[in-house]
Design a protein around this motif. Sequence first.
Motif, PDB file in Angstrom:
ATOM      1  N   GLN A  32       0.861  -1.289  -0.089  1.00 35.67           N
ATOM      2  CA  GLN A  32      -0.072   0.095   0.075  1.00 35.67           C
ATOM      3  C   GLN A  32       0.737   1.337  -0.166  1.00 35.67           C
ATOM      4  O   GLN A  32       1.156   1.884   1.167  1.00 35.67           O
ATOM      5  N   LYS A 125     -12.776  -7.499  -9.944  1.00 36.46           N
ATOM      6  CA  LYS A 125     -13.447  -7.970  -8.878  1.00 36.46           C
ATOM      7  C   LYS A 125     -14.495  -8.915  -9.365  1.00 36.46           C
ATOM      8  O   LYS A 125     -15.501  -9.278  -8.637  1.00 36.46           O
ATOM      9  N   ASP A 143      -6.926   0.473  -5.122  1.00 39.63           N
ATOM     10  CA  ASP A 143      -7.933  -0.641  -5.257  1.00 39.63           C
ATOM     11  C   ASP A 143      -9.327  -0.091  -5.151  1.00 39.63           C
ATOM     12  O   ASP A 143      -9.584   0.751  -4.624  1.00 39.63           O
TER      13      ASP A 143
END
Length: 286
Positions: A32, A125, A143
Motif C-alpha cells: 500500500q 473484482k 484498489d
Amino acid sequence: MPEWLHVAFRAIIFLIILFFITKALGKKQLTQISFFEYVTGITIGSIAGEVIMGLDGSIWNGIVGMLIYGIIPFGIGVLSLKSKKVRDYVDGKGTIFIKDGKVMEDNLKKERYSADELLELLRKKDVFQMADVEFALLEPTGDLSVLLKKENRPITAKDLGLITPNEKEPQTVIMDGKVLNEALSTTGRNRGWLERELDKLGVSLENVYLAQVDTYGQLTVDLFDDKIQVASPEEKPLLLAMMKKCQADLELFCLATEAEEAKEMYHRNSLRLEQIINKLTPYLKN
C-alpha cells in the motif's frame, strides 16, 4: 582499485542499506504505497543509482541522503498512526465511484478515471454488470472495493439459517519430506499418529511434498510423484455412514419389538438422529 570493483563495492553497500531501510519502513512499502511513499521510494532509488555509478561522488554523501529519505517517511508513518488528519493528508482518502447503484461522474473526473477504466476495475473484482453494484469505493492505494446489491451477493450459511462451526487455519505438518514438529504439536497430535495416517494412505514420509491437517483432524497430502493417486480423507464420510447405520438400526429395533414403550422410544430417538444427520450432512460430505 579497478573501476568495476568500485562499482561492485558500492552496489553491495547500497543494496544492504536499501534492504535495512525497507525493513524499517515495513511491509506497507511493498503493497500500500501512498503518494508520499511513492516519491520517497523513487528518490532513494535515484540516490542509490547515482552514487553507485558516480565514482567521483562521495559514498558517504549518498548514504546520508538515503538515511534522511528513510527517516522522514518512518517519522511520517509514526505520526499517521497517531493522527487521522496526518493520515488523511499523507495517505489520502477513499473516493466514492458508485453510490446507491449510481455512478458518481464528478468523482470519476476528479480522480481522472474514465468509464472504461471503472469497468476494468469492476471486472478485476469479477463484476461484469455495473447494475449489480450497490457501492464502490476507490481506496487510497488504487484498489476498488465493491459492495454488490443484496440480491446479487453469494448465499451464505447465515442466509440459510445454518449454524456453522468455527474453523481454524490448516497446519502444514510435512514440507519437502520433513516433519514440522511445532505445527504437528499445535494440532494436538504426534509423529505416531502422523505415521499411522500415512500408512492408511499407503505413502511414505520421504515421498510427501506437502501435508496439512485441517480443522477436523483430516490429513491431506501432496506427493513428489504426481502420477501416484492418493485417496481422499474418509473420516467424515465414515462418520456420516455410521450415523445413518445407527438411525437404521433404531428403526429396525422399533419394528422388531412388541413393547409399545420401547417402540415409541426407538422411534423418537430415530427421528432425533435423523434431524441431526440432516443438519450435519453438508459438513460431513467430502
